[in-house]
Design a protein around this motif. Structure first.
Motif: not given
Length: 116
Positions: A6-10, A43-44, A57-61, A86-95
């Motif tokens: 799970x994640x975002x490709x870029x 998410x739950x 994910x606390x590192x993201x913008x 805002x799924x960009x706030x989910x730490x990546x990746x989750x497998x």
């Protein structure tokens, strides 16, 4: 063995994890939050099994753009709707491997997970 990432490709970490899986001939499906979406149930599940503090994910913008009040009042109940929006706030990746979830990527970690 069914593997879903799970994640975002870029995301650079996603790219590294995908490369590792491909180099080690591990078949996987990629779930793109932006294309395939994410819902409250998923998410739950992430927060319940991994801990909401680990999932955030606390590192993201996106996280850095939250107000101080939002950051100070974060808990599992307030975080889940934010992560769905805002799924960009989910730490990546989750497998997902069967019923198990793992978060993050380090080659050593994946060596252990996949017994390589």
């Amino acid at each position: 063995m069914s593997v879903i990432m799970y994640g975002i490709p870029n995301c650079d970490t996603i790219k590294k994890a995908k490369k590792w899986l491909l180099e080690n001939d591990i078949e996987f499906q990629f779930h793109d939050y932006r294309k395939q979406g994410i819902d409250t149930d998923l998410v739950n599940e992430f927060c319940h099994l991994l801990g909401w503090e680990q999932v955030l994910n606390k590192r993201g913008t996106t996280y850095r753009q939250l107000t101080d009040e939002q950051k100070q009042t974060l808990n599992e109940q307030t975080l889940i709707p934010l992560l769905v929006e805002h799924p960009a706030m989910i730490k990546r990746p989750i497998i997902r491997i069967g019923e198990l979830l793992h978060i993050g990527f380090k080659a050593e970690q994946y060596n252990d997970i996949f017994h390589i």
